[in-house]
Design a protein around this motif. Structure first.
Motif, PDB file in Angstrom:
ATOM      1  N   LYS A 161       0.823  -1.210   0.000  1.00  0.00           N
ATOM      2  CA  LYS A 161       0.000   0.000   0.000  1.00  0.00           C
ATOM      3  C   LYS A 161       0.859   1.263   0.000  1.00  0.00           C
ATOM      4  O   LYS A 161       0.371   2.328  -0.330  1.00  0.00           O
ATOM      5  CB  LYS A 161      -0.901   0.037   1.233  1.00  0.00           C
ATOM      6  N   SER A 162       2.117   1.142   0.379  1.00  0.00           N
ATOM      7  CA  SER A 162       2.969   2.326   0.513  1.00  0.00           C
ATOM      8  C   SER A 162       3.577   2.771  -0.808  1.00  0.00           C
ATOM      9  O   SER A 162       4.438   3.635  -0.838  1.00  0.00           O
ATOM     10  CB  SER A 162       4.066   2.073   1.547  1.00  0.00           C
ATOM     11  N   GLY A 163       3.133   2.188  -1.898  1.00  0.00           N
ATOM     12  CA  GLY A 163       3.643   2.601  -3.202  1.00  0.00           C
ATOM     13  C   GLY A 163       4.689   1.639  -3.716  1.00  0.00           C
ATOM     14  O   GLY A 163       4.796   0.506  -3.257  1.00  0.00           O
ATOM     15  N   GLU A 164       5.450   2.114  -4.658  1.00  0.00           N
ATOM     16  CA  GLU A 164       6.445   1.261  -5.297  1.00  0.00           C
ATOM     17  C   GLU A 164       7.602   0.972  -4.350  1.00  0.00           C
ATOM     18  O   GLU A 164       8.359   1.858  -3.985  1.00  0.00           O
ATOM     19  CB  GLU A 164       6.964   1.923  -6.569  1.00  0.00           C
ATOM     20  N   ARG A 165       7.708  -0.261  -3.978  1.00  0.00           N
ATOM     21  CA  ARG A 165       8.812  -0.758  -3.148  1.00  0.00           C
ATOM     22  C   ARG A 165       9.167  -2.144  -3.661  1.00  0.00           C
ATOM     23  O   ARG A 165       8.323  -2.858  -4.195  1.00  0.00           O
ATOM     24  CB  ARG A 165       8.427  -0.887  -1.674  1.00  0.00           C
ATOM     25  N   THR A 166      10.398  -2.537  -3.439  1.00  0.00           N
ATOM     26  CA  THR A 166      10.803  -3.903  -3.723  1.00  0.00           C
ATOM     27  C   THR A 166      10.621  -4.687  -2.428  1.00  0.00           C
ATOM     28  O   THR A 166      11.362  -4.476  -1.463  1.00  0.00           O
ATOM     29  CB  THR A 166      12.270  -3.960  -4.189  1.00  0.00           C
ATOM     30  N   VAL A 167       9.617  -5.544  -2.405  1.00  0.00           N
ATOM     31  CA  VAL A 167       9.271  -6.299  -1.200  1.00  0.00           C
ATOM     32  C   VAL A 167       9.143  -7.765  -1.565  1.00  0.00           C
ATOM     33  O   VAL A 167       8.460  -8.121  -2.522  1.00  0.00           O
ATOM     34  CB  VAL A 167       7.944  -5.814  -0.583  1.00  0.00           C
ATOM     35  N   ASN A 168       9.783  -8.616  -0.774  1.00  0.00           N
ATOM     36  CA  ASN A 168       9.687 -10.062  -0.951  1.00  0.00           C
ATOM     37  C   ASN A 168       9.421 -10.722   0.392  1.00  0.00           C
ATOM     38  O   ASN A 168       9.879 -10.229   1.422  1.00  0.00           O
ATOM     39  CB  ASN A 168      10.992 -10.625  -1.525  1.00  0.00           C
ATOM     40  N   ALA A 169       8.710 -11.816   0.354  1.00  0.00           N
ATOM     41  CA  ALA A 169       8.493 -12.619   1.554  1.00  0.00           C
ATOM     42  C   ALA A 169       9.177 -13.960   1.340  1.00  0.00           C
ATOM     43  O   ALA A 169       8.835 -14.692   0.406  1.00  0.00           O
ATOM     44  CB  ALA A 169       7.008 -12.808   1.819  1.00  0.00           C
ATOM     45  N   VAL A 170      10.149 -14.234   2.173  1.00  0.00           N
ATOM     46  CA  VAL A 170      10.903 -15.482   2.099  1.00  0.00           C
ATOM     47  C   VAL A 170      11.086 -15.956   3.533  1.00  0.00           C
ATOM     48  O   VAL A 170      11.746 -15.279   4.321  1.00  0.00           O
ATOM     49  CB  VAL A 170      12.289 -15.277   1.437  1.00  0.00           C
ATOM     50  N   SER A 171      10.517 -17.098   3.880  1.00  0.00           N
ATOM     51  CA  SER A 171      10.653 -17.564   5.263  1.00  0.00           C
ATOM     52  C   SER A 171      12.135 -17.730   5.601  1.00  0.00           C
ATOM     53  O   SER A 171      12.967 -17.977   4.720  1.00  0.00           O
ATOM     54  CB  SER A 171       9.916 -18.884   5.475  1.00  0.00           C
ATOM     55  N   PHE A 172      12.454 -17.598   6.858  1.00  0.00           N
ATOM     56  CA  PHE A 172      13.846 -17.698   7.267  1.00  0.00           C
ATOM     57  C   PHE A 172      14.467 -19.024   6.843  1.00  0.00           C
ATOM     58  O   PHE A 172      15.628 -19.068   6.433  1.00  0.00           O
ATOM     59  CB  PHE A 172      13.986 -17.504   8.783  1.00  0.00           C
ATOM     60  N   LEU A 173      13.705 -20.097   6.907  1.00  0.00           N
ATOM     61  CA  LEU A 173      14.236 -21.405   6.522  1.00  0.00           C
ATOM     62  C   LEU A 173      14.656 -21.426   5.059  1.00  0.00           C
ATOM     63  O   LEU A 173      15.701 -21.978   4.707  1.00  0.00           O
ATOM     64  CB  LEU A 173      13.204 -22.501   6.805  1.00  0.00           C
ATOM     65  N   VAL A 174      13.858 -20.816   4.198  1.00  0.00           N
ATOM     66  CA  VAL A 174      14.204 -20.736   2.774  1.00  0.00           C
ATOM     67  C   VAL A 174      15.347 -19.749   2.569  1.00  0.00           C
ATOM     68  O   VAL A 174      16.253 -20.007   1.778  1.00  0.00           O
ATOM     69  CB  VAL A 174      12.961 -20.343   1.939  1.00  0.00           C
TER      70      VAL A 174
END
Length: 135
Positions: free
Chosen positions: A116-129
């Motif tokens: 929602k905060s606009g253009e950002r490079t965001v990824n979700a990667v669990s710590f194990l991965v």
């Protein structure tokens, strides 16, 4: 971006994970770890980073292997940091953000706020991965 030259910020409270991040990034020009959301917000307003690693469940909120599901339980978590970044879209605008939480619902809420905060490079990667990817 050359990760060895990146200014790295880590929001994490688990000692074993902090040690893992330290082993990989301590030689970087800037490497900061914090263990709570309020301090994270303070640091993020003072220093520009290239790479942010954010956990969701922090401090005493890590309880018996359970995950925080409701919004009422989210105070003091990485969600507070994501919400701060959503409300302050120019803060850390160019940083790559990696949510490394093992809490799937917390990760989803953080992702939604950051998107929602606009253009950002965001990824979700669990710590194990993440451990497998980075080595």
């Amino acid at each position: 971006m050359d990760k060895s030259k990146a200014r790295v910020f880590v929001l994490e409270d688990a000692e074993d994970r902090i040690k893992w991040f330290t082993q990989r990034f301590a030689e970087n020009p800037v490497f900061v770890t914090v263990t709570n959301a309020q301090l994270a917000i303070e640091v993020l307003t003072l220093i520009e980073f290239d790479l942010l690693f954010l956990d969701h469940d922090l401090e005493l909120l890590n309880y018996a292997g359970g995950y925080m599901e409701s919004q009422e339980e989210s105070s003091g978590t990485g969600y507070d940091v994501a919400k701060f970044l959503e409300e302050n879209p120019d803060c850390q605008r160019t940083a790559e953000i990696v949510i490394h939480s093992l809490n799937p619902s917390g990760t989803a809420r953080m992702l939604a706020a950051l998107k929602k905060s606009g253009e950002r490079t965001v990824n979700a990667v669990s710590f194990l991965v993440l451990k497998e990817l980075v080595g």
